[in-house]
Design an enzyme around this catalytic site. Structure first.
Site, PDB file in Angstrom:
ATOM      1  N   GLY A  47       1.914   3.314  -9.572  1.00 63.25           N
ATOM      2  CA  GLY A  47       2.041   1.921  -8.757  1.00 63.25           C
ATOM      3  C   GLY A  47       3.787   1.591  -8.800  1.00 63.25           C
ATOM      4  O   GLY A  47       4.231   1.230  -8.429  1.00 63.25           O
ATOM      5  N   GLU A  53      -1.370   7.829 -12.814  1.00 58.14           N
ATOM      6  CA  GLU A  53      -2.285   8.501 -11.604  1.00 58.14           C
ATOM      7  C   GLU A  53      -1.269   7.803 -10.695  1.00 58.14           C
ATOM      8  O   GLU A  53      -0.901   7.003  -9.725  1.00 58.14           O
ATOM      9  CB  GLU A  53      -2.687   7.022 -11.523  1.00 58.14           C
ATOM     10  N   PRO A  54       0.120   8.566 -10.077  1.00 55.69           N
ATOM     11  CA  PRO A  54       1.120   7.838  -9.897  1.00 55.69           C
ATOM     12  C   PRO A  54       0.562   8.525  -7.880  1.00 55.69           C
ATOM     13  O   PRO A  54       0.204   9.909  -8.151  1.00 55.69           O
ATOM     14  CB  PRO A  54       2.337   8.976 -10.095  1.00 55.69           C
ATOM     15  N   ARG A  71       2.374   7.441  -4.507  1.00 53.14           N
ATOM     16  CA  ARG A  71       3.643   7.266  -3.614  1.00 53.14           C
ATOM     17  C   ARG A  71       4.672   7.731  -4.298  1.00 53.14           C
ATOM     18  O   ARG A  71       5.813   8.481  -3.517  1.00 53.14           O
ATOM     19  CB  ARG A  71       3.867   5.651  -3.820  1.00 53.14           C
ATOM     20  N   ARG A 109       1.979   1.159   7.562  1.00 57.80           N
ATOM     21  CA  ARG A 109       2.733   0.657   6.923  1.00 57.80           C
ATOM     22  C   ARG A 109       3.735  -0.727   7.146  1.00 57.80           C
ATOM     23  O   ARG A 109       3.636  -2.364   6.865  1.00 57.80           O
ATOM     24  CB  ARG A 109       3.602   1.438   5.573  1.00 57.80           C
ATOM     25  N   TYR A 140       2.294  -4.375   5.751  1.00 56.23           N
ATOM     26  CA  TYR A 140       2.805  -4.311   5.026  1.00 56.23           C
ATOM     27  C   TYR A 140       4.406  -4.465   5.115  1.00 56.23           C
ATOM     28  O   TYR A 140       5.252  -5.154   3.795  1.00 56.23           O
ATOM     29  CB  TYR A 140       2.952  -3.471   3.504  1.00 56.23           C
ATOM     30  N   CYS A 179      -2.062  -1.669  22.215  1.00 54.25           N
ATOM     31  CA  CYS A 179      -1.477  -2.376  22.513  1.00 54.25           C
ATOM     32  C   CYS A 179      -1.975  -4.214  21.087  1.00 54.25           C
ATOM     33  O   CYS A 179      -2.793  -4.501  21.727  1.00 54.25           O
ATOM     34  CB  CYS A 179      -2.719  -2.826  23.723  1.00 54.25           C
ATOM     35  N   GLU A 180      -0.623  -3.967  21.144  1.00 57.63           N
ATOM     36  CA  GLU A 180      -0.607  -4.953  20.024  1.00 57.63           C
ATOM     37  C   GLU A 180       0.679  -5.482  19.124  1.00 57.63           C
ATOM     38  O   GLU A 180       1.692  -4.492  19.237  1.00 57.63           O
ATOM     39  CB  GLU A 180      -1.277  -4.692  18.063  1.00 57.63           C
TER      40      GLU A 180
HETATM   41  N1  LLP Z   1      -4.515   4.253  -9.103  1.00 61.62           N
HETATM   42  C1  LLP Z   1      -5.118   3.252  -8.530  1.00 61.62           C
HETATM   43  C2  LLP Z   1      -6.476   2.270  -9.368  1.00 61.62           C
HETATM   44  C3  LLP Z   1      -4.536   2.988  -7.284  1.00 61.62           C
HETATM   45  O1  LLP Z   1      -5.804   1.307  -7.116  1.00 61.62           O
HETATM   46  C4  LLP Z   1      -3.822   2.875  -6.876  1.00 61.62           C
HETATM   47  C5  LLP Z   1      -3.591   2.697  -5.349  1.00 61.62           C
HETATM   48  C6  LLP Z   1      -3.230   4.157  -7.945  1.00 61.62           C
HETATM   49  C7  LLP Z   1      -3.512   4.662  -9.259  1.00 61.62           C
HETATM   50  C8  LLP Z   1      -1.543   4.644  -7.347  1.00 61.62           C
HETATM   51  O2  LLP Z   1      -0.917   3.820  -7.185  1.00 61.62           O
HETATM   52  P1  LLP Z   1       0.638   4.671  -6.570  1.00 61.62           P
HETATM   53  O3  LLP Z   1       1.363   4.995  -7.325  1.00 61.62           O
HETATM   54  O4  LLP Z   1       0.203   5.506  -5.338  1.00 61.62           O
HETATM   55  O5  LLP Z   1       1.562   2.701  -5.944  1.00 61.62           O
HETATM   56  N2  LLP Z   1      -1.408   1.367   0.788  1.00 61.62           N
HETATM   57  C9  LLP Z   1      -0.591   0.425   0.055  1.00 61.62           C
HETATM   58  C10 LLP Z   1      -0.520   1.172  -1.388  1.00 61.62           C
HETATM   59  C11 LLP Z   1      -1.875   0.514  -2.014  1.00 61.62           C
HETATM   60  C12 LLP Z   1      -1.965   0.788  -3.030  1.00 61.62           C
HETATM   61  C13 LLP Z   1      -3.752   0.915  -3.898  1.00 61.62           C
HETATM   62  N3  LLP Z   1      -3.688   1.498  -5.596  1.00 61.62           N
HETATM   63  C14 LLP Z   1       0.444   0.868   0.875  1.00 61.62           C
HETATM   64  O6  LLP Z   1       0.669   1.177   1.797  1.00 61.62           O
HETATM   65  O7  LLP Z   1       2.051   0.570   0.177  1.00 61.62           O
END
Ligand code: LLP
Length: 434
Positions: free
Chosen positions: A252, A289-290, A292, A328, A332, A358-359
Site C-alpha cells: 500500500g 507485501e509492497p 507499486r 490507470r 482511477y 473508441c471511448e
Molecule cells: N497486498 C494485498 C493484499 C493487496 O490487495 C495489494 C494490492 C497489495 C498487497 C499491493 O499493494 P501496493 O503495495 O501495490 O499498493 N490497480 C490499482 C491498485 C490495486 C491494488 C490492489 N491490491 C492501481 O493501479 O492503483
C-alpha cells in the site's frame, strides 16, 4: 528539462546535442528500444527495482522481515525472477500467480503468501501442493474449505486471518480496502473466535495475523493506526494460547506520480517507522507485501505520437498506446507524467493526450501542459511499472505491448509483443457443434 520529471536511477535525461536532451534507461537509448521493439512498449529498469528493494531491506533491517512482493503489480516472469534473486518472496492472489512463482522453482514457493477473498478449491490445492508459507484467510467459510482441502491432501496449512482493522486511508475509493464496508478480511470482533476454531483443526496451523488497508497511500498515519490494532490482536491471541509468529502488514505504500521521488529511501523509511513502532515489543517476523512502491517508478510506457488534431478549443495528441495498455488514468483518474523522449527548446502547450480506442475515457492526460510534440515523436509515460501491463487488456482487439528489462546496459525482451493471431488463437468461428 527540469529535474523532477526524472526517475533516477532508471530513467534520466542526458544532453546529446547543443539543445537536445534524451531520456534513456540505464544509459540505453529509449529511441533505440522503440525502434527495435516497436511501440507501445513497456521498459523497466532492473537497477531501479534493485534500489527500491534495498531501500526496504535497509529500512526494516532492525527487524526480522521478508518482502513478499505483490505479484499483481507487475507479474512478468522476468521481473519475478529478478525479485526472487534479490531474496524476495511473493504475495499471490490466484492460481495463475501461484503458477508464475512455481516457474521460478520450489524454493520461491516457500516464500509465498496467498491472499484473496475468493480462493477456489483448485487454487487452494495448488497452493498446498506448492507448500507455500502462509494462507491469508478472509472468511469463516474459506477457513472450512481450506481445512477440508488440507485434510484431503494430508498437508498442514499455515494460516493467518486477514483482519479488517476499520482504518480509513485517503486514497482512491477503488483501492481502499481497510474499512468495514469493504469486502476484505474478517471483522476484528470475530477474529478471536475464528482463530480458536482454526486451532482445533489438525490440518491448520495458526501462524500469523494479516492486514492490508489499501493502495497508493502516501500518509503514514493509517499504517501506524492499523499496526496498533494488529499488535493488540497479536497480544490477545498469544494470551489465548496461540503462537503468532508472523504479521503480514500488506502493501500500500504510495509513490509520487506527480513529481517522482527525489528520495524513495526517505518515504520507505518513514513507512517502516510507522509499521515497526507499534510492534516493537513483539517477537514477530514481519511480512511486507509492497507492489507499486517496488516496481512503479521502475517502468515507463513508450508511445509514438500518431496525429495531432484540433477540435474547436481543444488540442489533441493522439498516441499509439491506449487505455487497454495502461488503464490507470481512465480507471482511477491517475495522473502519470508524460514526457518527450527527446527535448529541445520547445514551448509548452495545453493538450489532451489520447489513445486510439473508441471511448472518450481513453486518455492519458487532459488539459495538461506538455512540451509541444510533433507527429512521429516518442513520448514516455512515467511510473508505469506497476499496474500497467498487469492490468492491460485486448480491448478493441489490440495486442498487448512488448516488455523490455534493461539491466546494466543489457537489454532483455521479457515479453514479446502479442500478435493478432495470439489474440484469436482460442476462438472458433464455430458453426460445427463441438
Ligand atoms: N497486498 C494485498 C493484499 C493487496 O490487495 C495489494 C494490492 C497489495 C498487497 C499491493 O499493494 P501496493 O503495495 O501495490 O499498493 N490497480 C490499482 C491498485 C490495486 C491494488 C490492489 N491490491 C492501481 O493501479 O492503483
Amino acid at each position: 528539462m527540469s529535474h523532477h520529471v526524472e526517475r533516477a536511477p532508471g530513467f534520466v535525461y542526458s544532453r546529446v546535442g547543443k539543445n537536445i536532451q534524451r531520456l534513456s534507461c540505464e544509459r540505453v537509448s529509449l529511441l533505440e528500444l522503440a525502434r527495435r521493439f516497436g511501440t507501445p512498449l513497456y521498459v523497466y529498469s532492473a537497477q531501479a527495482i534493485r534500489e527500491r528493494v534495498q531501500a526496504f531491506t535497509q529500512a526494516f533491517s532492525d527487524v526480522e522481515h521478508l518482502i513478499c512482493y505483490s505479484v499483481k503489480a507487475n507479474s512478468n516472469l522476468g521481473i519475478l525472477r529478478l525479485l526472487s534473486d534479490l531474496g524476495c518472496g511473493f504475495d499471490v492472489v490466484s492460481g495463475g500467480e501461484i503458477e508464475r512463482v512455481r516457474r521460478l522453482g520450489q524454493p520461491a514457493c516457500r516464500k509465498v503468501v496467498f491472499s484473496g477473498v475468493g480462493k477456489t478449491v483448485p487454487e487452494i490445492e495448488a497452493a498446498l501442493e506448492a507448500d507455500i508459507l502462509m494462507f491469508n484467510v478472509e472468511s469463516a467459510s474459506e477457513l472450512s474449505v481450506l481445512a477440508r482441502c488440507a485434510a484431503k491432501l494430508k498437508r498442514r496449512a499455515r494460516i493467518a486471518l486477514r483482519v479488517n482493522p476499520d482504518v480509513s486511508a485517503a486514497t482512491h475509493p477503488y483501492i481502499s480496502t481497510g474499512l468495514q464496508k469493504h469486502k476484505f478480511g474478517v471483522p476484528l470482533g470475530e477474529a478471536r473466535k475464528l482463530y480458536t476454531r482454526a486451532a482445533q483443526s489438525k490440518y491448520l496451523q495458526v501462524a500469523g495475523v494479516s492486514l492490508h488497508i489499501g493502495s497508493q497511500i502516501t500518509d503514514y498515519a493509517p499504517f501506524a493506526a492499523a499496526m496498533e490494532i494488529a499488535a493488540e490482536l497479536v497480544r490477545q491471541l498469544n494470551r489465548d494460547g496461540h503462537r503468532i509468529r508472523y504479521i503480514d502488514c500488506g502493501g500500500g505504500l504510495g509513490i509520487d506520480y506527480r513529481h517522482g521521488q527525489a528520495s524513495h529511501g526517505q518515504s520507505i523509511s518513514g513507512y517502516a517507522e510507522a509499521i515497526i513502532g507499534p510492534l516493537a515489543d513483539l517477537p514477530l517476523r514481519l511480512l511486507l507485501e509492497p507492489g507499486r512502491s517496488i516496481v512503479g517508478p521502475a517502468g515507463v510506457l513508450l508511445t509514438h505520437v500518431l496525429y495531432r488534431k484540433i477540435n474547436g478549443e481543444k488540442k489533441f495528441v493522439v498516441v499509439d498506446a491506449a487505455m487497454n495498455d495502461l488503464i490507470r488514468p481512465s480507471l482511477y483518474q491517475a495522473e502519470h507524467q508524460i514526457v518527450p523522449v527527446s527535448i529541445s527548446d520547445c514551448q509548452p502547450e495545453i493538450v489532451d493526450i489520447v489513445g486510439p480506442i473508441c471511448e472518450s475515457g481513453d486518455y492519458f492526460a487532459r488539459d495538461r501542459s506538455v512540451p509541444a510534440v510533433k507527429e512521429g515523436e516518442l513520448l514516455a509515460i512515467l511510473d508505469a511499472g506497476a499496474y500497467g501491463m498487469s492490468l492491460a487488456s485486448n480491448y478493441n482487439s489490440r495486442p498487448r505491448p512488448a516488455e523490455v528489462l534493461v539491466d546494466r546496459g543489457r537489454v532483455r525482451l521479457i515479453r514479446k509483443r502479442e500478435t493478432i493471431s495470439d489474440l484469436l488463437a482460442l476462438e472458433r468461428v464455430g458453426l460445427k457443434p463441438t
